[in-house]
Design a protein around this motif. Structure first.
Motif, PDB file in Angstrom:
ATOM      1  N   PHE A   1       0.816  -1.210   0.000  1.00  0.00           N
ATOM      2  CA  PHE A   1       0.000   0.000   0.000  1.00  0.00           C
ATOM      3  C   PHE A   1       0.854   1.267   0.000  1.00  0.00           C
ATOM      4  O   PHE A   1       0.329   2.367   0.031  1.00  0.00           O
ATOM      5  CB  PHE A   1      -0.948   0.024   1.207  1.00  0.00           C
ATOM      6  CG  PHE A   1      -1.913  -1.121   1.225  1.00  0.00           C
ATOM      7  CD1 PHE A   1      -2.796  -1.301   0.177  1.00  0.00           C
ATOM      8  CD2 PHE A   1      -1.935  -2.026   2.263  1.00  0.00           C
ATOM      9  CE1 PHE A   1      -3.676  -2.365   0.162  1.00  0.00           C
ATOM     10  CE2 PHE A   1      -2.807  -3.094   2.265  1.00  0.00           C
ATOM     11  CZ  PHE A   1      -3.678  -3.266   1.209  1.00  0.00           C
TER      12      PHE A   1
ATOM     13  N   PRO B   1       2.489   2.917  -2.292  1.00  0.00           N
ATOM     14  CA  PRO B   1       2.148   3.970  -3.265  1.00  0.00           C
ATOM     15  C   PRO B   1       0.961   4.825  -2.839  1.00  0.00           C
ATOM     16  O   PRO B   1       0.961   6.040  -3.053  1.00  0.00           O
ATOM     17  CB  PRO B   1       1.826   3.172  -4.531  1.00  0.00           C
ATOM     18  CG  PRO B   1       2.574   1.914  -4.384  1.00  0.00           C
ATOM     19  CD  PRO B   1       2.592   1.594  -2.933  1.00  0.00           C
ATOM     20  N   LEU B   2      -0.044   4.196  -2.188  1.00  0.00           N
ATOM     21  CA  LEU B   2      -1.199   4.972  -1.713  1.00  0.00           C
ATOM     22  C   LEU B   2      -0.757   5.968  -0.653  1.00  0.00           C
ATOM     23  O   LEU B   2      -1.188   7.127  -0.639  1.00  0.00           O
ATOM     24  CB  LEU B   2      -2.274   4.057  -1.128  1.00  0.00           C
ATOM     25  CG  LEU B   2      -2.736   2.873  -1.954  1.00  0.00           C
ATOM     26  CD1 LEU B   2      -3.819   2.106  -1.208  1.00  0.00           C
ATOM     27  CD2 LEU B   2      -3.277   3.338  -3.282  1.00  0.00           C
TER      28      LEU B   2
ATOM     29  N   VAL C   1       2.230   7.240  -0.284  1.00  0.00           N
ATOM     30  CA  VAL C   1       3.042   8.296  -0.878  1.00  0.00           C
ATOM     31  C   VAL C   1       2.146   9.307  -1.571  1.00  0.00           C
ATOM     32  O   VAL C   1       2.339  10.524  -1.459  1.00  0.00           O
ATOM     33  CB  VAL C   1       4.068   7.690  -1.862  1.00  0.00           C
ATOM     34  CG1 VAL C   1       4.747   8.780  -2.665  1.00  0.00           C
ATOM     35  CG2 VAL C   1       5.093   6.872  -1.099  1.00  0.00           C
TER      36      VAL C   1
END
Lengths: 253, 256
Positions: free
Chosen positions: B115, B117-118, B120
């Motif tokens: 998760f 990337p979420l 970031v």
């Protein structure tokens, strides 16, 4: 009263309700409270799954990541089982080498991820290698623990009944090792998932990591959430498969 | 006789362990000096050692170390507070344990790092995303062990304390906490370890500063000897932190 009794007897229903409530809160927050640049409501994510799947390259990326996971897991199981047997069958090698294995297992492997990329390139091999190093150690440790837990009396009685080395391996050691081997496989799968996904997120040209970076940089939270949901589904299915296998094969006793 | 055998065996084991480490170092040395392994793949161990001394002497690690430690402390404090509080209230009733325990266990079994990337996207590249991710990841072992700890305190002890007139606070302080603490402490240690790992990991993957970020910078600059030295430095820091936490865990157990 009867409704309460029903809920007490079916915690799964309440659990589902809790999950739905959380999704509802997320939906409300994402629709009205938070900038849509950064978060997307679950209804929209669900509706976008089709279009994520149709994004050129995404099915191939999911396939590639699945391939990396499968290859890494297969190598980790073979390596873990053979190293585990080689180390665990003799008390001397077990006492000499287990501390070294535990020491290496305790190191933060994430720090050497850049070295893996330099050695194996930015393609699939580096992901597979990083998954293997994460997945092998739990399997080694479980196999060695399984060998250690066999009651000596079973070995002695087998030997006194005239069993040779191979018979003992086949009829005493392997059956007793199976439960811990499968619980090692479950931990190994967790490790492989962690290693492969870390390497994918770090740098990727065609795998899932490439698209998570792409969607993040384009501020496309709907597609990003959709892709991560697919990835989560893959991880859950793989975990569940190994867990079922563990339940199935540890029942014989 | 048996003890002498054991001593001889344990001496043999030590010998194998030391021999293994020496063999690794010698092979590493020979690979770089004699067998012509590319310096860009494997730097000379002597050069790495010199770089390590230089890293330690120059103090250039201080800003990165400060960033990583700050992230770690905040993330762990968040996870510890929320995990123990949520865990305590879930553990008060049999029905809530049956609802929430499998839920937390299921989430704990998937790699939450995916998760990232979420996080970031939502929190940016700075320390906030590392803190949030580290707190999320270490929340689960802490909450699960808190539920297990408080949930498994012997019922007869609770009943006995109640019948002797213990107040809620007395029950909590003298029965529940001492009974649950060993399990909670091992959960806290596990949570600390994986918070450290996930913070270094997310710094490696996407960040602007921190120990993980510095390793990546050196890797991208192809400064291999210094990168190996820095990795060794981070490994030692991680080992020291984990040792400190294990020590605190042992102290806490004795206090209970």
């Amino acid at each position: 009263m009867s409704a309460q009794a029903f809920l007490l007897r079916h915690p799964g229903v309440v659990r589902l309700g809790v999950v739905l409530l959380l999704l509802l809160i997320w939906e409300i927050a994402a629709r009205w409270l938070i900038d849509p640049m950064f978060i997307s409501p679950p209804s929209r994510v669900l509706a976008s799954l089709g279009s994520v799947w149709q994004t050129p390259g995404v099915p191939a990326a999911l396939r590639l990541t699945f391939f990396e996971l499968a290859v890494a897991f297969a190598i980790a199981v073979v390596l873990g089982l053979s190293i585990g047997l080689a180390v665990g069958l003799q008390p001397f090698t077990r006492r000499s080498l287990m501390p070294i294995i535990l020491l290496i297992y305790g190191l933060p492997q994430i720090t050497i991820l850049p070295i893996f990329i330099l050695f194996f390139g930015i393609g699939a091999p580096s992901k597979i290698a990083f998954g293997v190093t994460h997945g092998t150690f739990p399997i080694i440790i479980a196999v060695v623990a399984g060998l250690q837990n066999i009651k000596p009396i079973l070995l002695t009685s087998a030997r006194s009944m005239g069993a040779n080395r191979w018979h003992i391996l086949r009829w005493v050691i392997f059956p007793h090792m199976i439960p811990s081997f499968f619980s090692g496989m479950r931990l190994g799968m967790t490790g492989v998932l962690l290693g492969v996904l870390l390497a994918e997120l770090y740098v990727s040209t065609a795998g899932i990591g490439h698209f998570t970076t792409l969607f993040t940089e384009n501020f496309d939270p709907t597609k990003l959430f959709g892709l991560v949901a697919m990835l989560a589904a893959m991880a859950i299915v793989l975990n569940e498969m190994v867990r079922r296998a563990e339940l199935r094969f540890s029942r014989w006793r | 006789m048996a003890t002498r055998d054991n001593q001889a065996q344990s001496f043999g084991s030590r010998l194998v362990q030391v021999g293994f480490l020496i063999a690794v170092l010698v092979l590493w040395y020979l690979a770089t000096t004699r067998w012509g392994v590319n310096r860009l793949l494997l730097p000379n161990p002597v050069a790495v050692w010199q770089q390590l001394l230089d890293v330690l002497r120059s103090g250039e690690y201080l800003p990165d170390l400060r960033v990583t430690l700050t992230e770690l402390v905040i993330a762990f404090a968040l996870a510890m507070t929320s995990g123990t509080i949520v865990g305590f209230f879930v553990s008060r009733r049999h029905s809530t344990i049956r609802v929430f325990d499998p839920l937390f266990a299921a989430i704990y079994s998937i790699p939450i790092i995916m998760f990232l990337p979420l996080y970031v996207l939502f929190f940016g590249l700075g320390p906030a995303s590392k803190i949030a991710l580290g707190a999320t990841i270490s929340f689960f072992p802490i909450v699960l062990s808190t539920i297990a700890g408080f949930g498994n305190v012997d019922r007869t002890l609770v009943t006995a304390a109640r019948s002797m007139g213990a107040s809620d606070f007395h029950l909590f302080r003298y029965v529940l906490v001492p009974g649950a603490l060993p399990v909670i402490l091992s959960g806290l240690r596990m949570g600390f370890t994986i918070a450290l790992l996930s913070i270094i990991g997310s710094e490696t993957i996407a960040s602007l500063a921190g120990l993980g970020h510095h390793i990546v910078q050196l890797a991208e600059g192809m400064d291999m000897a210094r990168m190996f030295a820095y990795i060794a430095f981070v490994v030692v820091i991680a080992a020291l932190l984990n040792g400190l936490v294990s020590f605190l865990e042992a102290r806490g157990r004795r206090w209970a």
